[in-house]
Design an enzyme around this catalytic site. Structure first.
Site, PDB file in Angstrom:
ATOM      1  N   LYS A 129       0.869  -1.189   0.000  1.00 29.20           N
ATOM      2  CA  LYS A 129       0.000   0.000   0.000  1.00 29.20           C
ATOM      3  C   LYS A 129       0.895   1.225   0.000  1.00 29.20           C
ATOM      4  O   LYS A 129       2.023   1.184   0.493  1.00 29.20           O
ATOM      5  CB  LYS A 129      -0.878   0.005   1.256  1.00 29.20           C
ATOM      6  CG  LYS A 129      -2.076   0.920   1.174  1.00 29.20           C
ATOM      7  CD  LYS A 129      -3.233   0.292   0.430  1.00 29.20           C
ATOM      8  CE  LYS A 129      -4.346   1.287   0.200  1.00 29.20           C
ATOM      9  NZ  LYS A 129      -5.535   0.661  -0.398  1.00 29.20           N
ATOM     10  N   ASP A 169      -6.956   4.381  -4.879  1.00 31.25           N
ATOM     11  CA  ASP A 169      -7.598   4.241  -3.555  1.00 31.25           C
ATOM     12  C   ASP A 169      -8.234   5.600  -3.289  1.00 31.25           C
ATOM     13  O   ASP A 169      -8.416   6.395  -4.238  1.00 31.25           O
ATOM     14  CB  ASP A 169      -6.563   3.872  -2.479  1.00 31.25           C
ATOM     15  CG  ASP A 169      -7.230   3.511  -1.143  1.00 31.25           C
ATOM     16  OD1 ASP A 169      -7.987   2.529  -1.115  1.00 31.25           O
ATOM     17  OD2 ASP A 169      -7.027   4.221  -0.136  1.00 31.25           O
TER      18      ASP A 169
HETATM   19  P1  NDP Z   1     -13.215   7.694  -3.037  1.00 31.82           P
HETATM   20  O1  NDP Z   1     -12.170   8.694  -2.758  1.00 31.82           O
HETATM   21  O2  NDP Z   1     -13.689   7.489  -4.421  1.00 31.82           O
HETATM   22  O3  NDP Z   1     -14.486   7.969  -2.127  1.00 31.82           O
HETATM   23  C1  NDP Z   1     -14.442   8.017  -0.731  1.00 31.82           C
HETATM   24  C2  NDP Z   1     -15.805   8.502  -0.286  1.00 31.82           C
HETATM   25  O4  NDP Z   1     -15.925   8.381   1.134  1.00 31.82           O
HETATM   26  C3  NDP Z   1     -16.043   9.969  -0.621  1.00 31.82           C
HETATM   27  O5  NDP Z   1     -17.385  10.130  -0.926  1.00 31.82           O
HETATM   28  C4  NDP Z   1     -15.671  10.644   0.711  1.00 31.82           C
HETATM   29  O6  NDP Z   1     -16.283  11.915   0.882  1.00 31.82           O
HETATM   30  C5  NDP Z   1     -16.295   9.661   1.645  1.00 31.82           C
HETATM   31  N1  NDP Z   1     -15.806   9.788   3.017  1.00 31.82           N
HETATM   32  C6  NDP Z   1     -14.560   9.920   3.479  1.00 31.82           C
HETATM   33  N2  NDP Z   1     -14.555   9.969   4.816  1.00 31.82           N
HETATM   34  C7  NDP Z   1     -15.854   9.864   5.183  1.00 31.82           C
HETATM   35  C8  NDP Z   1     -16.525   9.823   6.409  1.00 31.82           C
HETATM   36  N3  NDP Z   1     -15.857   9.920   7.556  1.00 31.82           N
HETATM   37  N4  NDP Z   1     -17.886   9.673   6.393  1.00 31.82           N
HETATM   38  C9  NDP Z   1     -18.574   9.585   5.244  1.00 31.82           C
HETATM   39  N5  NDP Z   1     -17.988   9.632   4.059  1.00 31.82           N
HETATM   40  C10 NDP Z   1     -16.656   9.773   4.019  1.00 31.82           C
HETATM   41  O7  NDP Z   1     -12.650   6.311  -2.420  1.00 31.82           O
HETATM   42  P2  NDP Z   1     -13.073   4.837  -2.767  1.00 31.82           P
HETATM   43  O8  NDP Z   1     -14.519   4.749  -2.987  1.00 31.82           O
HETATM   44  O9  NDP Z   1     -12.135   4.322  -3.775  1.00 31.82           O
HETATM   45  O10 NDP Z   1     -12.686   4.103  -1.390  1.00 31.82           O
HETATM   46  C11 NDP Z   1     -13.570   4.031  -0.285  1.00 31.82           C
HETATM   47  C12 NDP Z   1     -13.083   2.948   0.668  1.00 31.82           C
HETATM   48  O11 NDP Z   1     -13.025   1.699  -0.029  1.00 31.82           O
HETATM   49  C13 NDP Z   1     -11.683   3.153   1.246  1.00 31.82           C
HETATM   50  O12 NDP Z   1     -11.645   2.592   2.533  1.00 31.82           O
HETATM   51  C14 NDP Z   1     -10.809   2.329   0.311  1.00 31.82           C
HETATM   52  O13 NDP Z   1      -9.604   1.937   0.913  1.00 31.82           O
HETATM   53  C15 NDP Z   1     -11.723   1.143   0.088  1.00 31.82           C
HETATM   54  N6  NDP Z   1     -11.436   0.359  -1.109  1.00 31.82           N
HETATM   55  C16 NDP Z   1     -11.449   0.930  -2.363  1.00 31.82           C
HETATM   56  C17 NDP Z   1     -11.209   0.152  -3.465  1.00 31.82           C
HETATM   57  C18 NDP Z   1     -11.326   0.702  -4.841  1.00 31.82           C
HETATM   58  O14 NDP Z   1     -11.249  -0.100  -5.791  1.00 31.82           O
HETATM   59  N7  NDP Z   1     -11.545   1.983  -5.029  1.00 31.82           N
HETATM   60  C19 NDP Z   1     -10.849  -1.285  -3.328  1.00 31.82           C
HETATM   61  C20 NDP Z   1     -10.967  -1.803  -1.984  1.00 31.82           C
HETATM   62  C21 NDP Z   1     -11.212  -0.982  -0.924  1.00 31.82           C
HETATM   63  P3  NDP Z   1     -15.437  13.262   0.716  1.00 31.82           P
HETATM   64  O15 NDP Z   1     -15.459  13.539  -0.742  1.00 31.82           O
HETATM   65  O16 NDP Z   1     -16.186  14.221   1.547  1.00 31.82           O
HETATM   66  O17 NDP Z   1     -14.038  12.984   1.266  1.00 31.82           O
END
Ligand code: NDP
Length: 449
Positions: A129, A169
């Site tokens: 990572k 990520d």
């Molecule tokens: P993105 O950056 O695309 O989206 C993250 C989302 O979560 C945004 O909408 C962000 O909002 C929101 N967010 C962050 N902190 C909070 C919070 N405390 N409460 C509510 N919403 C919040 O990331 P991903 O969708 O790619 O990743 C999301 C999760 O999934 C992470 O934990 C990542 O490690 C995991 N993951 C992702 C993978 C992937 O393929 N993308 C694969 C496996 C796991 P804001 O814009 O306000 O920050």
């Protein structure tokens, strides 16, 4: 659950002394080690080979300065990292997180989890990572590009298609991967699959964008099926509105559920008519705007400030897809009280240990992240296969493979839990199944790391 085994206890105690300033890493390790007790007891050769001491220590940690010039001409400095945790079963593989909260503890927890997740996919990928405390929010395209180029200028020395293959990520989407890929190609004069999550014309895989969210729903579907249930007619709450959340929303809806709420770090949207993933895409991917603007597209949608309130909405299925530790014990108990029957983790470690215990105590079906969200990295590995073979598969071909992989992950976790007397405990099952394959490879390779 208190750890009783002397070997497991001493490894954990040692880590707690050495890394007392890394709470997220210790939390992830404790959860895994706890569920490995029966394996350690049954297989004394693991202690002799120091497998736990080795698997909890990254093979290599790279830390570097990332300097870049902002639009006003001022030099900015961020910290860059790559944790190459374990390469026993393949090149290091894991995303790059760009978020101001990034530090070594968070990246070590993510890299550690990635070892077992990648192993569960059955594909040949090790765990790693990386990331930076750079915040892409509010930056211009040019600033993002200059940062990504500077970040990759250093990272180039440590990655490669057979060494370490980073991916996206939080904060790293197709745009950032593109800038990093361009810089790698320029510095090495090589067009190779060094990164995944690439755009389709540059060797990306169809269905990679959708994979984590889709995979999460395929996994949840298996969990529901075994309990004689399904997505049909169920109310679903999804936190976040990024990549994982958006495509989980699409697939859950396709499988017959109604997604009633999504969020971002500022607040959440509730829409009794059901959330439309196309609107989420428009807001987050096209306009790069806040989720509160969803109310401009739907008359029935309501916005509430504050993100944790989303867990007070009564639902049948909860899919946390935002970030680590977003569901604490209190939120979990509210979800249970409101009748939630299944929780599956799209984000990494979104439930605190207290929350997991509350779900398990109440008999809620619980799908842990390293199994439930493995669809993203699995499809990244499929992207690597396509790059090596200089081929590109159709969307349906990749989606079908992804579906098969998720069904298989569920089976492995469920069977491992049964084998060690913890039937239905997918947390333990996923940890054990992921661990045994890596541990066996480490034993076979001798003391190489
Ligand atoms: P993105 O950056 O695309 O989206 C993250 C989302 O979560 C945004 O909408 C962000 O909002 C929101 N967010 C962050 N902190 C909070 C919070 N405390 N409460 C509510 N919403 C919040 O990331 P991903 O969708 O790619 O990743 C999301 C999760 O999934 C992470 O934990 C990542 O490690 C995991 N993951 C992702 C993978 C992937 O393929 N993308 C694969 C496996 C796991 P804001 O814009 O306000 O920050």
């Amino acid at each position: 659950m208190a750890i009783k085994n002397k070997y497991v206890k001493s490894v954990l105690a040692d880590l707690k002394t050495r890394y007392k300033d890394q709470p997220e890493f210790l939390q992830a390790v404790e959860e895994v080690l706890e569920s490995l007790e029966p394996v350690i007891k049954a297989r004394p050769e693991l202690e002799k080979a120091g497998i736990l001491e080795r698997i909890t220590e990254p093979e290599r940690t790279i830390m570097f300065r990332v300097s870049w010039v902002d639009d006003s001409g001022k030099v900015q400095v961020n910290r860059g990292y790559r944790v190459q945790f374990n390469s026993a079963i393949g090149p290091y593989k894991g995303g790059i997180r760009l978020h101001p909260s990034v530090n070594l503890s968070i990246l070590k927890f993510l890299g550690f989890e990635q070892i077992f997740k990648n192993s569960l996919t059955t594909l040949p990928i090790g765990g790693g990572k990386g990331g930076s405390d750079f915040d892409p929010k509010g930056k211009s395209d040019n600033e993002i590009m200059r940062f990504c180029q500077s970040f990759m200028t250093e990272l180039t020395k440590h990655v490669g298609p057979d060494t370490d293959v980073p991916a996206g990520d939080i904060g790293t989407g197709s745009r950032e991967i593109g800038y990093m890929f361009g810089q790698y190609k320029r510095l090495r004069n090589e067009f190779t699959g060094v990164l995944t999550g690439k755009a389709i014309p540059s060797g990306g895989s169809l269905a990679r964008t959708e994979a984590t969210g889709y995979g999460l729903c395929y996994f949840t579907n298996e969990m529901l099926k075994e309990a004689g249930k399904s997505f049909k007619g169920k109310k679903v709450v999804i936190s976040g509105s990024g990549n994982v959340a958006t495509y989980a929303c699409q697939k859950a809806t396709q499988l017959g559920a109604k997604v009633i709420a999504v969020s971002d770090s500022n607040g959440y949207i509730y829409d009794e008519k059901g959330i439309d993933y196309k609107i989420m895409k428009e807001i987050k991917e096209v306009k790069r705007d806040r989720i509160k603007t969803y109310v401009d597209y739907s008359k029935t949608a309501k916005y509430t400030e504050g993100c944790s309130g989303i867990w007070t909405i009564p639902c049948d299925i909860a899919l946390p897809c935002a970030t680590q530790n977003e569901i604490d014990e209190k939120s979990a108990k509210i979800l249970v009280k409101n009748g939630v029957m299944a929780v599956a983790e799209g984000a990494n470690m979104p439930s605190t240990p207290g929350a997991i215990a509350a779900f398990q105590k109440a008999g809620v079906l619980f799908g842990p992240a390293k199994a439930a969200n493995a669809g993203g990295v699995a499809t990244s590995a499929l992207e690597m296969c396509q790059n090596s073979a200089r081929l590109s598969w159709s969307f349906d071909e990749v989606d079908e493979k992804l579906h098969g992989i998720m069904v298989n992950i569920y089976k492995q976790a469920s069977e491992a839990a049964k084998k060690y007397g913890m039937e239905g405990n997918l947390v333990a099952g996923a940890n054990i199944a992921g661990f045994e394959k890596v541990a066996n490879a480490m034993l076979w390779q001798g003391v190489s790391y």
